[in-house]
Design a protein around this motif. Structure first.
Motif, PDB file in Angstrom:
ATOM      1  N   ALA A  39      33.053  46.150  29.545  1.00  0.00           N
ATOM      2  CA  ALA A  39      32.461  44.904  29.052  1.00  0.00           C
ATOM      3  C   ALA A  39      32.164  44.037  30.270  1.00  0.00           C
ATOM      4  O   ALA A  39      33.070  43.510  30.921  1.00  0.00           O
ATOM      5  N   ALA A  40      30.882  43.900  30.587  1.00  0.00           N
ATOM      6  CA  ALA A  40      30.476  43.270  31.847  1.00  0.00           C
ATOM      7  C   ALA A  40      30.849  41.795  31.922  1.00  0.00           C
ATOM      8  O   ALA A  40      30.900  41.217  33.012  1.00  0.00           O
ATOM      9  N   HIS A  41      31.128  41.189  30.793  1.00  0.00           N
ATOM     10  CA  HIS A  41      31.390  39.752  30.732  1.00  0.00           C
ATOM     11  C   HIS A  41      32.653  39.333  31.487  1.00  0.00           C
ATOM     12  O   HIS A  41      32.818  38.145  31.774  1.00  0.00           O
ATOM     13  N   GLY A  42      33.548  40.270  31.789  1.00  0.00           N
ATOM     14  CA  GLY A  42      34.812  39.897  32.415  1.00  0.00           C
ATOM     15  C   GLY A  42      34.773  39.767  33.924  1.00  0.00           C
ATOM     16  O   GLY A  42      35.647  39.116  34.514  1.00  0.00           O
ATOM     17  N   TYR A  43      33.795  40.362  34.581  1.00  0.00           N
ATOM     18  CA  TYR A  43      33.847  40.483  36.040  1.00  0.00           C
ATOM     19  C   TYR A  43      33.457  39.202  36.764  1.00  0.00           C
ATOM     20  O   TYR A  43      34.205  38.710  37.630  1.00  0.00           O
ATOM     21  N   GLY A  44      32.314  38.639  36.436  1.00  0.00           N
ATOM     22  CA  GLY A  44      31.917  37.397  37.085  1.00  0.00           C
ATOM     23  C   GLY A  44      32.930  36.277  36.873  1.00  0.00           C
ATOM     24  O   GLY A  44      33.350  35.619  37.841  1.00  0.00           O
ATOM     25  N   PRO A  45      33.359  36.020  35.632  1.00  0.00           N
ATOM     26  CA  PRO A  45      34.339  34.958  35.427  1.00  0.00           C
ATOM     27  C   PRO A  45      35.654  35.167  36.171  1.00  0.00           C
ATOM     28  O   PRO A  45      36.248  34.202  36.664  1.00  0.00           O
ATOM     29  N   THR A  46      36.111  36.420  36.286  1.00  0.00           N
ATOM     30  CA  THR A  46      37.363  36.664  37.001  1.00  0.00           C
ATOM     31  C   THR A  46      37.190  36.398  38.492  1.00  0.00           C
ATOM     32  O   THR A  46      38.073  35.824  39.142  1.00  0.00           O
ATOM     33  N   LEU A  47      36.052  36.795  39.049  1.00  0.00           N
ATOM     34  CA  LEU A  47      35.766  36.462  40.447  1.00  0.00           C
ATOM     35  C   LEU A  47      35.690  34.947  40.644  1.00  0.00           C
ATOM     36  O   LEU A  47      36.226  34.404  41.625  1.00  0.00           O
ATOM     37  N   LEU A  48      35.031  34.261  39.725  1.00  0.00           N
ATOM     38  CA  LEU A  48      34.954  32.799  39.806  1.00  0.00           C
ATOM     39  C   LEU A  48      36.336  32.168  39.796  1.00  0.00           C
ATOM     40  O   LEU A  48      36.641  31.262  40.591  1.00  0.00           O
ATOM     41  N   ALA A  49      37.183  32.645  38.890  1.00  0.00           N
ATOM     42  CA  ALA A  49      38.522  32.073  38.756  1.00  0.00           C
ATOM     43  C   ALA A  49      39.323  32.257  40.035  1.00  0.00           C
ATOM     44  O   ALA A  49      39.951  31.314  40.541  1.00  0.00           O
ATOM     45  N   GLY A  50      39.306  33.468  40.590  1.00  0.00           N
ATOM     46  CA  GLY A  50      40.060  33.712  41.811  1.00  0.00           C
ATOM     47  C   GLY A  50      39.561  32.872  42.968  1.00  0.00           C
ATOM     48  O   GLY A  50      40.362  32.302  43.737  1.00  0.00           O
ATOM     49  N   ALA A  51      38.236  32.765  43.113  1.00  0.00           N
ATOM     50  CA  ALA A  51      37.674  31.968  44.193  1.00  0.00           C
ATOM     51  C   ALA A  51      38.074  30.504  44.067  1.00  0.00           C
ATOM     52  O   ALA A  51      38.398  29.839  45.065  1.00  0.00           O
ATOM     53  N   GLU A  52      38.086  29.987  42.844  1.00  0.00           N
ATOM     54  CA  GLU A  52      38.406  28.575  42.656  1.00  0.00           C
ATOM     55  C   GLU A  52      39.896  28.306  42.808  1.00  0.00           C
ATOM     56  O   GLU A  52      40.304  27.230  43.265  1.00  0.00           O
ATOM     57  N   ILE A  53      40.725  29.272  42.439  1.00  0.00           N
ATOM     58  CA  ILE A  53      42.168  29.126  42.675  1.00  0.00           C
ATOM     59  C   ILE A  53      42.449  29.051  44.165  1.00  0.00           C
ATOM     60  O   ILE A  53      43.317  28.286  44.617  1.00  0.00           O
ATOM     61  N   LEU A  54      41.722  29.822  44.973  1.00  0.00           N
ATOM     62  CA  LEU A  54      41.880  29.713  46.427  1.00  0.00           C
ATOM     63  C   LEU A  54      41.563  28.296  46.901  1.00  0.00           C
ATOM     64  O   LEU A  54      42.276  27.747  47.755  1.00  0.00           O
ATOM     65  N   ASN A  55      40.521  27.696  46.367  1.00  0.00           N
ATOM     66  CA  ASN A  55      40.201  26.305  46.719  1.00  0.00           C
ATOM     67  C   ASN A  55      41.316  25.364  46.301  1.00  0.00           C
ATOM     68  O   ASN A  55      41.655  24.411  47.022  1.00  0.00           O
ATOM     69  N   LEU A  56      41.884  25.620  45.139  1.00  0.00           N
ATOM     70  CA  LEU A  56      42.983  24.785  44.647  1.00  0.00           C
ATOM     71  C   LEU A  56      44.191  24.876  45.574  1.00  0.00           C
ATOM     72  O   LEU A  56      44.838  23.860  45.882  1.00  0.00           O
ATOM     73  N   LEU A  57      44.484  26.078  46.054  1.00  0.00           N
ATOM     74  CA  LEU A  57      45.614  26.268  46.968  1.00  0.00           C
ATOM     75  C   LEU A  57      45.390  25.543  48.293  1.00  0.00           C
ATOM     76  O   LEU A  57      46.343  25.086  48.937  1.00  0.00           O
ATOM     77  N   LYS A  58      44.128  25.429  48.708  1.00  0.00           N
ATOM     78  CA  LYS A  58      43.807  24.718  49.949  1.00  0.00           C
ATOM     79  C   LYS A  58      43.885  23.204  49.770  1.00  0.00           C
ATOM     80  O   LYS A  58      44.247  22.476  50.699  1.00  0.00           O
ATOM     81  N   ASN A  59      43.524  22.734  48.605  1.00  0.00           N
ATOM     82  CA  ASN A  59      43.358  21.295  48.394  1.00  0.00           C
ATOM     83  C   ASN A  59      44.628  20.569  47.974  1.00  0.00           C
ATOM     84  O   ASN A  59      44.677  19.333  48.048  1.00  0.00           O
TER      85      ASN A  59
END
Length: 459
Positions: free
Chosen positions: A414-434
């Motif tokens: 189900a292709a719908h899971g891949y982009g959102p999971t990448l988005l979530a991980g990338a944004e969590i990294l920003n959260l850890l920095k901020n």
């Protein structure tokens, strides 16, 4: 487990453990509130390197199973010279399609991952494939003009039939426009897609984007994402206010009919001819709605007269979404129904939007940050060793009974899971920095950099 304690808490727990072994444990000799809970999921802030490792696994899987190559459909040989290609030339089939709304999300997410990690490979994944699609545009356009249309792989590019054909890809292509080589062809694709979203798609009398299936004059919540980000990106690209105004208008119109204030959630479907409008709060559709508003807010100028209203709806939706998160960090297929299964793509989108809202200053870190961390910790358990994302609901139409949603299958394809999971991980990294994200008094807490949280005292 990511459960961690300051040294002084560890010492107390050691004393508690020793006391329990040598004497009867009771309220007088044991600070029971410090006993570690038995969390079924990781708890506490993740390590940045672990988040990057999760993103890397997804990247490696997708990079290996989504070739960007033209082949002869009969011989399977690669076609490198378009001047020698004919109607037998096709895009090599991979595990996922390169030109789909789900992959529009994925391309944008790959670009976000590069911004968060500094690693160019993610963005290169997106731009390589977007550039490939642009390179093929004039080749297939000539065939289209010459009458090769029904079997033309670009028939939905030249003649879109629905927002799914163009909206998400339009937004992704604009985001990647300055990164690709073939800007001329890419801009032609962007202009065609944007024209369909802005001027051609079916609408109700008041201008609300609609469909004539499965009932006449039906609103699909999914269409907020299939239209609004493309309009928002066109506004940013061209500077033309009409795109921002139309995007904000769609937020207003959808919310007016589909947002249920008592729950803080959007119903999945609305049918003009119905007197009663059942509210089935499908998780991923609510995800598309909050993601659409997030993408609009990203580019809507601070001075735009529409901004305050969009932000108000975004915040109200965040409040409703956060209340629905379960104790393990997931959101359910039907958000208000715990008898429906925990669903990955909705969990990923909500994790991203909450984290992104915090990083952008739209919502409070202390209030919502722990929900984002809990969401990522749950989501990370759905990324298997091969980099596949598990537990994602397959493509779903609209229904008006609970069984329809509760028994939709899930699949790693189900292709719908891949982009959102990448988005979530990338944004969590920003959260850890901020932020400083720590365990304080046994729970996840958020503090601004520089705050001496260990020495906070009750006055």
């Amino acid at each position: 487990m990511q459960w961690k304690f300051p040294i002084f808490v560890t010492a107390i727990l050691w004393a508690v453990s020793s006391s329990a072994q040598t004497s009867k444990t009771n309220d007088s000799n044991t600070p029971l509130y410090l006993l570690p809970p038995d969390y079924p999921m990781p708890y506490g802030p993740p390590k940045a390197e672990a988040v990057v490792a999760s993103l890397d696994r997804i990247y490696s899987y997708l990079n290996g199973c989504t070739p960007a190559r033209l082949i002869n459909k009969n011989t399977k040989a690669g076609v490198t010279d378009l001047n020698l290609a004919d109607t037998n030339a096709i895009i090599e089939a991979g595990t996922f399609r390169l030109n789909s709304y789900e992959w529009g999300v994925t391309y944008g997410a790959m670009m976000s991952a590069t911004r968060s990690t500094g690693d160019p490979k993610y963005s290169q994944y997106a731009t390589k494939r977007i550039n490939f699609l642009a390179d093929l545009y004039p080749f297939y356009k000539k065939m289209w003009d010459d009458g090769f249309q029904e079997a033309n792989p670009y028939r939905r590019v030249f003649n879109p039939q629905a927002l799914d054909d163009c909206g998400s890809m339009c937004a992704a292509m604009i985001k990647g426009l300055n990164l690709v080589e073939n800007k001329k062809s890419l801009r032609l694709m962007i202009n065609g897609f944007a024209d369909f979203v802005m001027n051609q798609d079916y609408r109700l009398a008041d201008g609300t984007i609609a469909r004539n299936r499965p009932q006449q004059n039906t609103l699909w919540l999914d269409d907020m994402y299939m239209s609004i980000p493309a309009l928002a990106q066109m506004g940013a690209l061209t500077g033309d206010q009409k795109y921002f105004d139309e995007a904000a208008k769609q937020v207003r119109l959808f919310a007016g009919r589909m947002f249920v204030k008592e729950t803080g959630l959007f119903r999945h479907g609305w049918v003009e001819e119905m007197t009663d409008h059942p509210a089935f709060y499908w998780g991923r559709a609510n995800g598309w709605a909050i993601l659409a508003m997030s993408e609009l807010l990203d580019v809507l100028p601070a001075s735009d007269p529409n901004r305050a209203e969009v932000l108000e709806i975004f915040r109200a939706h965040i409040r409703g979404i956060t209340r629905c998160q379960n104790g393990n960090g997931f959101w359910h297929q039907l958000l208000d129904r715990n008898d429906s299964y925990p669903e990955t793509s909705a969990t990923a989108i909500f994790t991203y939007c909450i984290a992104h809202g915090i990083n952008q200053g739209w919502i409070e870190a202390a209030a919502y940050g722990p929900a984002a961390i809990l969401g990522w910790n749950a989501l990370s358990t759905k990324i298997n060793a091969q980099g596949q994302v598990e537990g994602t609901c397959v493509g779903t139409g609209m229904g008006f009974d609970a069984a329809f949603y509760c028994h939709r299958p899930t699949h790693t394809l189900a292709a719908h899971g891949y982009g959102p999971t990448l988005l979530a991980g990338a944004e969590i990294l920003n959260l850890l920095k901020n932020f400083q994200i720590v365990i304080n008094e046994t729970s996840v807490m958020f503090y601004r950099p520089g705050v001496d949280w260990k020495n906070l005292q009750i006055k």
